[in-house]
Design a protein around this motif. Structure first.
Motif, mmCIF file in Angstrom:
data_model
loop_
_atom_site.group_PDB
_atom_site.id
_atom_site.type_symbol
_atom_site.label_atom_id
_atom_site.label_comp_id
_atom_site.label_asym_id
_atom_site.label_seq_id
_atom_site.Cartn_x
_atom_site.Cartn_y
_atom_site.Cartn_z
ATOM 1 N N VAL A 11 0.837 -1.194 0.000
ATOM 2 C CA VAL A 11 0.000 0.000 0.000
ATOM 3 C C VAL A 11 0.875 1.247 0.000
ATOM 4 C CG1 VAL A 11 -1.921 -1.139 1.170
ATOM 5 C CG2 VAL A 11 -0.208 0.044 2.527
ATOM 6 N N ASP A 12 0.303 2.327 -0.544
ATOM 7 C CA ASP A 12 1.031 3.593 -0.516
ATOM 8 C C ASP A 12 0.693 4.340 0.780
ATOM 9 O OD1 ASP A 12 -1.449 4.859 -0.855
ATOM 10 O OD2 ASP A 12 -1.111 5.296 -2.975
ATOM 11 N N SER A 13 1.176 5.565 0.923
ATOM 12 C CA SER A 13 0.977 6.335 2.157
ATOM 13 C C SER A 13 -0.490 6.647 2.433
ATOM 14 C CB SER A 13 1.788 7.628 2.109
ATOM 15 O OG SER A 13 1.353 8.436 1.025
ATOM 16 N N GLU A 18 -3.023 -1.834 -5.519
ATOM 17 C CA GLU A 18 -3.524 -2.319 -6.797
ATOM 18 C C GLU A 18 -3.179 -3.792 -6.902
ATOM 19 O OE1 GLU A 18 -1.872 -1.508 -11.059
ATOM 20 O OE2 GLU A 18 -3.159 0.187 -10.456
ATOM 21 N N ALA A 19 -4.124 -4.582 -7.418
ATOM 22 C CA ALA A 19 -3.884 -6.022 -7.555
ATOM 23 C C ALA A 19 -4.572 -6.524 -8.820
ATOM 24 C CB ALA A 19 -4.428 -6.753 -6.337
ATOM 25 N N PRO A 20 -3.906 -7.397 -9.564
ATOM 26 C CA PRO A 20 -4.516 -7.961 -10.772
ATOM 27 C C PRO A 20 -5.516 -9.053 -10.396
ATOM 28 C CG PRO A 20 -2.358 -8.917 -10.411
ATOM 29 C CD PRO A 20 -2.559 -7.891 -9.328
ATOM 30 N N ILE A 21 -6.787 -8.855 -10.739
ATOM 31 C CA ILE A 21 -7.806 -9.849 -10.394
ATOM 32 C C ILE A 21 -8.694 -10.134 -11.590
ATOM 33 C CG2 ILE A 21 -7.803 -9.168 -7.966
ATOM 34 C CD1 ILE A 21 -10.520 -7.827 -8.561
ATOM 35 N N VAL A 22 -9.460 -11.206 -11.478
ATOM 36 C CA VAL A 22 -10.425 -11.585 -12.503
ATOM 37 C C VAL A 22 -11.819 -11.261 -11.974
ATOM 38 C CG1 VAL A 22 -11.369 -13.499 -13.848
ATOM 39 C CG2 VAL A 22 -8.913 -13.425 -13.321
ATOM 40 N N PRO A 23 -12.618 -10.469 -12.696
ATOM 41 C CA PRO A 23 -13.973 -10.160 -12.237
ATOM 42 C C PRO A 23 -14.791 -11.427 -12.011
ATOM 43 C CG PRO A 23 -13.354 -8.723 -14.050
ATOM 44 C CD PRO A 23 -12.288 -9.777 -13.941
#
Length: 182
Positions: A11-13, A18-23
């Motif tokens: 995670v950023d501050s 962001e994560a690659p997922i399948v709907p």
């Protein structure tokens, strides 16, 4: 049947990731941090038809302090320098495209090494907590219930302090049997 796609994301501050997922597919989410933990969560993150994100209630809290001590022998001698696998297990289910329901298990998995006193200090979300430590051909394993409040100090003890060996003789009633390297 065991299937899983594992990935991690930082995670950023602002707490974004962001994560690659399948709907339309179910994902298990957990936080793997020294201080912060989350309640286990398994859900569909993006609608399979509209491809729109679904509401996500994923909140982190400071983990509950846990102390685990590994010992062996009559005098409960500390087991120092032992790598210890720690898990907060989570069972879940999902439906495949054909509508068939499947069951799985996930959860936060991390490791720590015992100090000179055989102790691991860690944090976890309240609930079931599994500890496994291997040494030689032996394994210490125990499941505990972590309480949100109160004492979460545990000992895992192995009565035998050392290893023992057995010698044997392999035989066969078949005279043509080759026993070398069997």
């Amino acid at each position: 049947e065991s299937r899983a796609t594992l990935f991690s994301s930082r995670v950023d501050s602002e707490g974004r990731f962001e994560a690659p997922i399948v709907p339309g597919y179910t994902y298990h989410l957990s936080i793997n941090d020294d201080q912060w933990v989350s309640k286990p969560l398994s859900q569909i993150l993006v609608d399979g038809e509209s491809h729109q994100p679904l509401p996500l209630d994923f909140v982190i809290v400071r983990g509950t302090d846990i102390t685990v001590r590994l010992t062996s022998g009559r005098n409960h001698t500390p087991l120092a320098g032992k790598t210890t696998n720690l898990t907060t297990p989570h069972d879940f289910q999902w439906k495949e495209e054909d509508g068939e329901t499947h069951h799985g298990s996930g959860g936060r998995l991390w490791h720590a090494v015992t100090d000179s006193e055989g102790i691991v200090h860690t944090r976890a979300y309240p609930g079931e907590f599994e500890v496994r430590s291997y040494f030689g051909s032996s394994m210490l394993e125990k499941t505990f219930e972590i309480k949100a409040e109160g004492n979460n100090e545990f000992e895992i003890h192995r009565e035998l302090a050392g290893s023992a060996y057995v010698n044997g003789l392999l035989t066969s009633k078949d005279p043509s049997a080759v026993l070398e390297d069997a």
